[in-house]
Design a protein around this motif. Structure first.
Motif, PDB file in Angstrom:
ATOM      1  N   GLY A 141       0.814  -1.206   0.000  1.00  0.00           N
ATOM      2  CA  GLY A 141       0.000   0.000   0.000  1.00  0.00           C
ATOM      3  C   GLY A 141       0.849   1.258   0.000  1.00  0.00           C
ATOM      4  N   GLY A 145       0.678   3.980  -2.915  1.00  0.00           N
ATOM      5  CA  GLY A 145       0.277   5.341  -2.593  1.00  0.00           C
ATOM      6  C   GLY A 145       1.312   6.373  -3.019  1.00  0.00           C
ATOM      7  N   LEU A 194      -1.532   3.158   1.878  1.00  0.00           N
ATOM      8  CA  LEU A 194      -1.859   4.180   0.884  1.00  0.00           C
ATOM      9  C   LEU A 194      -1.812   5.585   1.487  1.00  0.00           C
ATOM     10  CD1 LEU A 194      -4.838   2.424  -0.944  1.00  0.00           C
ATOM     11  CD2 LEU A 194      -2.616   3.000  -1.957  1.00  0.00           C
TER      12      LEU A 194
END
Length: 286
Positions: A141, A145, A194
């Motif tokens: 993540g 991101g 993220l």
């Protein structure tokens, strides 16, 4: 686990290396005992230390010039006199202190679910394969991101996202309150990763706020403190798990971490308002 602020390519390289390490570690455990795998890891760190010590050239530090005080009224003294002077120069300025703490303190709480993944997986009956996938979720993540923010967003947009993403970054961990299964945990960890896209804008704020002659010391201090606080976070998560179930420890980390981030953002806003102008992309150096 994250390290010091660096370029987007450096972050993604580190995150990718972390994922490769998880994979290689899993492969090692299929043929070696855990104790042997840990011993090999320690030997790898020793080889890295020896390579840094004997395989790199000594380079003198860049002269900082005349003594420089950071910020009005900070009374911090010269960045060149001693490491302690550099420490005081960074943490003695309200704005730099707030920015530094925004890097240092949130990872104390973000690291909790990673630190407790093994006992949590055992508590919900997940196998070793599921554990390995969950361990990869947060770094995946984070890479996604940062690739998204770095590739598709401009500097001003990244700056505007710092506060909302930092404030909401730990909230997905609240799903641990219901002891969810592997799919929900994966989604929560991915979301937390993220949200780390906010650090791209935070990096820019920090670099802009630090005077050039102090930048080397400031970045070294930032990276050292970040790694130290991550270790503290892992230790605290493990200690808390001695007295409470792992899922409740993660929920507590999410609540406390969110409160800390909100206080730090408020402190940064106050320090910026009192110490200098603010441009469209966040705090600026005076």
């Amino acid at each position: 686990m994250h390290t010091r602020p660096r370029s987007r390519s450096g972050r993604n390289s580190t995150g990718s290396a972390q994922l490769v390490g998880f994979g290689l570690g899993g492969l090692l455990l299929t043929v070696l005992a855990p104790r042997t795998a840990i011993a090999l890891t320690a030997a790898g760190f020793l080889c890295s230390a020896l390579l840094l010590r004997f395989g790199t050239r000594a380079r003198p530090a860049r002269a900082a010039g005349a003594a420089t005080a950071v910020g009005s009224g900070s009374g911090t003294g010269s960045a060149r006199t001693s490491p302690l002077a550099g420490f005081r120069a960074v943490l003695g300025d309200r704005r730099l202190r707030a920015l530094t703490l925004l890097f240092w303190l949130p990872p104390v709480f973000t690291i909790a679910p990673e630190a407790l993944l093994a006992p949590y997986a055992d508590a919900v009956g997940a196998g070793t394969a599921a554990l390995g996938v969950m361990m990869c979720a947060l770094p995946v993540g984070t890479i996604a991101g940062e690739l998204w923010a770095g590739s598709f967003l401009g500097p001003e947009t990244r700056s505007r996202l710092v506060a909302p993403l930092a404030a909401a970054g730990l909230l997905p961990l609240l799903v641990y309150a219901v002891r969810p299964g592997v799919p929900v945990v994966l989604a929560a960890l991915l979301a937390v990763g993220l949200a780390q896209a906010h650090t791209l804008g935070l990096d820019r704020w920090y670099v802009d706020a630090v005077p050039e002659e102090l930048r080397g010391r400031a970045m070294t201090l930032l990276g050292t403190g970040l790694m130290a606080f991550q270790g503290v976070g892992m230790a605290l998560a493990g200690l808390a798990a001695e007295f409470a179930p792992a899922h409740l420890v993660v929920v507590g980390a999410a609540v406390l971490g969110t409160a800390v981030v909100l206080l730090l953002l408020a402190g940064l806003r106050s320090a910026t308002r009192g110490s200098g102008p603010r441009n469209e992309t966040g705090p600026t150096a005076k």
